[in-house]
Write an enzyme that holds these catalytic residues in place. Sequence first.
Site, mmCIF file in Angstrom:
data_model
loop_
_atom_site.group_PDB
_atom_site.id
_atom_site.type_symbol
_atom_site.label_atom_id
_atom_site.label_comp_id
_atom_site.label_asym_id
_atom_site.label_seq_id
_atom_site.Cartn_x
_atom_site.Cartn_y
_atom_site.Cartn_z
ATOM 1 N N GLY A 92 0.816 -1.213 0.000
ATOM 2 C CA GLY A 92 0.000 0.000 0.000
ATOM 3 C C GLY A 92 0.847 1.259 0.000
ATOM 4 N N ASP A 147 1.381 3.623 2.394
ATOM 5 C CA ASP A 147 2.249 3.821 3.555
ATOM 6 C C ASP A 147 3.283 2.711 3.659
ATOM 7 O OD1 ASP A 147 0.527 5.863 4.013
ATOM 8 O OD2 ASP A 147 -0.138 5.201 5.990
ATOM 9 N N ALA A 179 -5.125 -3.071 5.695
ATOM 10 C CA ALA A 179 -6.540 -2.809 5.956
ATOM 11 C C ALA A 179 -7.261 -2.552 4.645
ATOM 12 C CB ALA A 179 -6.706 -1.577 6.857
ATOM 13 N N SER A 183 -8.973 0.069 3.354
ATOM 14 C CA SER A 183 -8.834 1.411 3.925
ATOM 15 C C SER A 183 -9.782 2.442 3.306
ATOM 16 C CB SER A 183 -7.381 1.871 3.769
ATOM 17 O OG SER A 183 -7.123 2.158 2.411
ATOM 18 N N THR A 220 -6.647 5.783 13.109
ATOM 19 C CA THR A 220 -7.054 6.799 12.137
ATOM 20 C C THR A 220 -7.897 7.919 12.738
ATOM 21 O OG1 THR A 220 -8.581 7.142 10.271
ATOM 22 C CG2 THR A 220 -8.906 5.151 11.533
ATOM 23 N N GLU A 233 -10.436 8.930 11.416
ATOM 24 C CA GLU A 233 -11.838 8.557 11.199
ATOM 25 C C GLU A 233 -12.516 8.146 12.503
ATOM 26 O OE1 GLU A 233 -14.107 8.181 8.355
ATOM 27 O OE2 GLU A 233 -12.751 9.769 7.753
ATOM 28 N N TYR A 272 -15.833 1.083 8.452
ATOM 29 C CA TYR A 272 -14.370 1.156 8.529
ATOM 30 C C TYR A 272 -13.938 1.716 9.884
ATOM 31 C CZ TYR A 272 -9.759 3.325 7.800
ATOM 32 O OH TYR A 272 -8.455 3.738 7.934
ATOM 33 N N LYS A 330 -11.931 -0.013 12.983
ATOM 34 C CA LYS A 330 -10.670 0.566 13.466
ATOM 35 C C LYS A 330 -10.768 0.927 14.951
ATOM 36 C CE LYS A 330 -7.679 0.893 9.942
ATOM 37 N NZ LYS A 330 -6.271 0.523 9.992
HETATM 38 P P1 NAP Z 1 -3.683 1.435 1.260
HETATM 39 O O1 NAP Z 1 -2.841 2.152 0.272
HETATM 40 O O2 NAP Z 1 -5.109 1.140 0.949
HETATM 41 O O3 NAP Z 1 -2.926 0.056 1.610
HETATM 42 C C1 NAP Z 1 -3.560 -0.962 2.336
HETATM 43 C C2 NAP Z 1 -2.667 -2.185 2.335
HETATM 44 O O4 NAP Z 1 -3.336 -3.233 3.037
HETATM 45 C C3 NAP Z 1 -2.368 -2.739 0.936
HETATM 46 O O5 NAP Z 1 -1.076 -3.272 0.925
HETATM 47 C C4 NAP Z 1 -3.390 -3.873 0.816
HETATM 48 O O6 NAP Z 1 -3.000 -4.875 -0.087
HETATM 49 C C5 NAP Z 1 -3.341 -4.401 2.231
HETATM 50 N N1 NAP Z 1 -4.497 -5.236 2.581
HETATM 51 C C6 NAP Z 1 -5.806 -4.925 2.491
HETATM 52 N N2 NAP Z 1 -6.562 -5.945 2.941
HETATM 53 C C7 NAP Z 1 -5.707 -6.923 3.317
HETATM 54 C C8 NAP Z 1 -5.873 -8.231 3.836
HETATM 55 N N3 NAP Z 1 -7.083 -8.747 4.076
HETATM 56 N N4 NAP Z 1 -4.772 -8.960 4.104
HETATM 57 C C9 NAP Z 1 -3.518 -8.457 3.863
HETATM 58 N N5 NAP Z 1 -3.311 -7.238 3.344
HETATM 59 C C10 NAP Z 1 -4.392 -6.472 3.084
HETATM 60 O O7 NAP Z 1 -3.693 2.220 2.663
HETATM 61 P P2 NAP Z 1 -2.641 3.297 3.222
HETATM 62 O O8 NAP Z 1 -3.131 4.649 2.844
HETATM 63 O O9 NAP Z 1 -1.279 2.871 2.893
HETATM 64 O O10 NAP Z 1 -2.910 3.180 4.789
HETATM 65 C C11 NAP Z 1 -2.170 2.262 5.593
HETATM 66 C C12 NAP Z 1 -2.917 1.998 6.877
HETATM 67 O O11 NAP Z 1 -3.110 3.226 7.579
HETATM 68 C C13 NAP Z 1 -4.318 1.418 6.701
HETATM 69 O O12 NAP Z 1 -4.557 0.562 7.791
HETATM 70 C C14 NAP Z 1 -5.221 2.622 6.790
HETATM 71 O O13 NAP Z 1 -6.510 2.224 7.223
HETATM 72 C C15 NAP Z 1 -4.503 3.455 7.810
HETATM 73 N N6 NAP Z 1 -4.656 4.914 7.714
HETATM 74 C C16 NAP Z 1 -4.431 5.563 6.550
HETATM 75 C C17 NAP Z 1 -4.516 6.941 6.495
HETATM 76 C C18 NAP Z 1 -4.258 7.703 5.221
HETATM 77 O O14 NAP Z 1 -4.658 8.869 5.145
HETATM 78 N N7 NAP Z 1 -3.574 7.129 4.253
HETATM 79 C C19 NAP Z 1 -4.827 7.670 7.667
HETATM 80 C C20 NAP Z 1 -5.028 6.961 8.852
HETATM 81 C C21 NAP Z 1 -4.928 5.588 8.876
HETATM 82 P P3 NAP Z 1 -3.308 -4.751 -1.691
HETATM 83 O O15 NAP Z 1 -2.208 -3.886 -2.233
HETATM 84 O O16 NAP Z 1 -3.241 -6.152 -2.118
HETATM 85 O O17 NAP Z 1 -4.666 -4.121 -1.819
HETATM 86 O O1 G4F Z 2 -10.102 10.750 0.243
HETATM 87 P P1 G4F Z 2 -11.203 10.145 1.007
HETATM 88 O O2 G4F Z 2 -11.865 8.962 0.411
HETATM 89 O O3 G4F Z 2 -10.615 9.853 2.447
HETATM 90 P P2 G4F Z 2 -11.277 9.613 3.888
HETATM 91 O O4 G4F Z 2 -12.690 9.156 3.770
HETATM 92 O O5 G4F Z 2 -11.050 10.849 4.673
HETATM 93 O O6 G4F Z 2 -10.416 8.408 4.451
HETATM 94 C C1 G4F Z 2 -9.000 8.393 4.328
HETATM 95 O O7 G4F Z 2 -8.418 9.033 5.441
HETATM 96 C C2 G4F Z 2 -8.674 8.375 6.700
HETATM 97 C C3 G4F Z 2 -7.979 9.212 7.788
HETATM 98 O O8 G4F Z 2 -8.881 10.192 8.243
HETATM 99 C C4 G4F Z 2 -8.107 6.977 6.638
HETATM 100 F F1 G4F Z 2 -8.320 6.350 7.835
HETATM 101 C C5 G4F Z 2 -8.785 6.194 5.520
HETATM 102 O O9 G4F Z 2 -8.195 4.909 5.434
HETATM 103 C C6 G4F Z 2 -8.563 6.943 4.209
HETATM 104 O O10 G4F Z 2 -7.183 6.908 3.912
HETATM 105 O O11 G4F Z 2 -12.348 11.247 1.274
HETATM 106 C C7 G4F Z 2 -12.043 12.495 1.852
HETATM 107 C C8 G4F Z 2 -13.293 13.379 1.784
HETATM 108 C C9 G4F Z 2 -14.565 12.698 2.310
HETATM 109 O O12 G4F Z 2 -15.282 13.580 3.102
HETATM 110 C C10 G4F Z 2 -15.361 12.395 1.047
HETATM 111 O O13 G4F Z 2 -16.769 12.363 1.220
HETATM 112 O O14 G4F Z 2 -13.550 13.697 0.428
HETATM 113 C C11 G4F Z 2 -14.939 13.562 0.179
HETATM 114 N N1 G4F Z 2 -15.140 13.318 -1.262
HETATM 115 C C12 G4F Z 2 -15.802 14.172 -2.084
HETATM 116 N N2 G4F Z 2 -15.869 13.632 -3.325
HETATM 117 C C13 G4F Z 2 -14.765 12.240 -1.958
HETATM 118 C C14 G4F Z 2 -15.224 12.446 -3.265
HETATM 119 N N3 G4F Z 2 -14.048 11.157 -1.610
HETATM 120 C C15 G4F Z 2 -13.793 10.211 -2.567
HETATM 121 N N4 G4F Z 2 -13.048 9.128 -2.249
HETATM 122 N N5 G4F Z 2 -14.234 10.367 -3.855
HETATM 123 C C16 G4F Z 2 -14.958 11.463 -4.256
HETATM 124 O O15 G4F Z 2 -15.371 11.571 -5.409
#
Ligand code: NAP
Ligand code: G4F
Length: 396
Positions: free
Chosen positions: A26, A28, A102, A104, A147, A149, A171, A175
Amino acid sequence: MANSQSPITNHQSRNKKVALITGITGQDGSYLAEFLLKKGYEVHGVKRRTSLFNTDRIDHLYHDPHIKGLDLTLHFGDMTDSMNLTRIIQEVQPDEIYNLAAMSHVAVSFETPEYVSNADGTGTLRILEAVKLLGLTKKTRIYQASTSELYGKVQEVPQTETTPFYPRSPYAVAKMYAYWITVNYREAYDMFACNGILFNHESPVRGETFVTRKITRAASKIALGLQDKLYLGNLDAKRDWGHAKDYVKMMWLILQADEPEDWVIATGVTTPVREFVRMAFAYAGVELEFKGEGIDEVGYIKSVNEERFSSLITNHKLQITDLLGKEVVAVDPRYFRPTEVDLLIGDPSKAEQKLGWEREYKLEELVNDMMQSDLKLMTKDQYLQDGGYKTMNYFE
Ligand code: NAP
Ligand code: G4F
């Protein structure tokens, strides 16, 4: 990258710290693997079996598996499979586990709620229980990817480590279980298990269906004349956006602290989705203005900075006069969520004071990094099209 190989656990003889990353493929996971390899770690990652290669983000870190002395080893696994996770942890004997795997995507979690509770919630329990059963509680430190969230319908502004949670999606509820089971194992079994409550963080390798990447990809395609319009959901939602590169460093610092604790990692600045759209187009010299309200709101091109535009888009299909007045952003209710998180803004004071949390990227630099990368990517598509090859248009 080809399929992963059997693990080669040669760390004991090499005196290196060993890290296991779930979710290494993923966003991160890929930045963290790069960071830890640079620090001299032996890195192991869990990846799922997929019918197509899914290792694009880490291919640059990988070597031929037949070459001895690898620093990066991949293991097939899944967060829903306890036996598999326990075996991997037993073989790897990690000093640090970063549990990033996750499902995610918040919107998708409304459609796959049971799976999300299993992978994101119970999956975390599987990791903690494996470490306990294997007698590794004193050796292995665990980072749980929590998160912002969790704050959902926010009870306090800005959100801190003590703000009550009010999750607003399957989600976030999953979490929340993962958060508390991490705290519980820390208290019950004296484990070094920590939650990083990370606010949104993005990058050029952010998944294409998260809003920031959807915007930077579309703004690039529209500027190149490869797409007409960008359809979005809630333009009023506000997020505290940082750069993933800055955030993975904090994951590591959280596990190097003297005591296991939970930490808010954020920038302390919040921005509406609409403003992110404006900033993305502005990178290419395109000024957007919005008019109308609710589902009738549209964004159209008010002006174009010809010098900036032409310096970036050397082979544009559209005349600048064709762009002026064009409606390029519209609202599509299909992207609304059954329950929305309207506002997130974190207070990172604790991490700043106790971990020395500093950010290299401000929001504008994040947008620029993503736009620079997506413009390059889409220009490649344009060359392919010009050369007579078909390129796919994904509807994100
Ligand atoms: P991401 O790009 O969606 O990566 C998720 C990773 O989890 C991918 O490697 C995915 O594999 C793997 N995965 C999903 N389901 C799985 C399963 N059942 N078994 C094993 N691996 C699995 O997410 P990210 O943005 O890097 O975020 C990393 C973590 O931080 C997640 O837990 C997310 O919920 C959390 N988080 C993210 C944010 C953010 O803003 N990015 C903020 C707060 C928390 P595939 O490549 O095969 O899909
Ligand atoms: O980019 P988003 O899908 O991210 P969201 O829902 O904030 O979640 C991400 O951040 C979380 C940390 O707070 C992580 F835990 C989670 O795994 C993920 O990485 O949406 C951001 C905002 C939302 O309010 C959504 O309703 O953008 C709004 N939005 C508006 N139009 C949209 C769209 N989001 C998506 N994905 N696609 C749209 O067309």
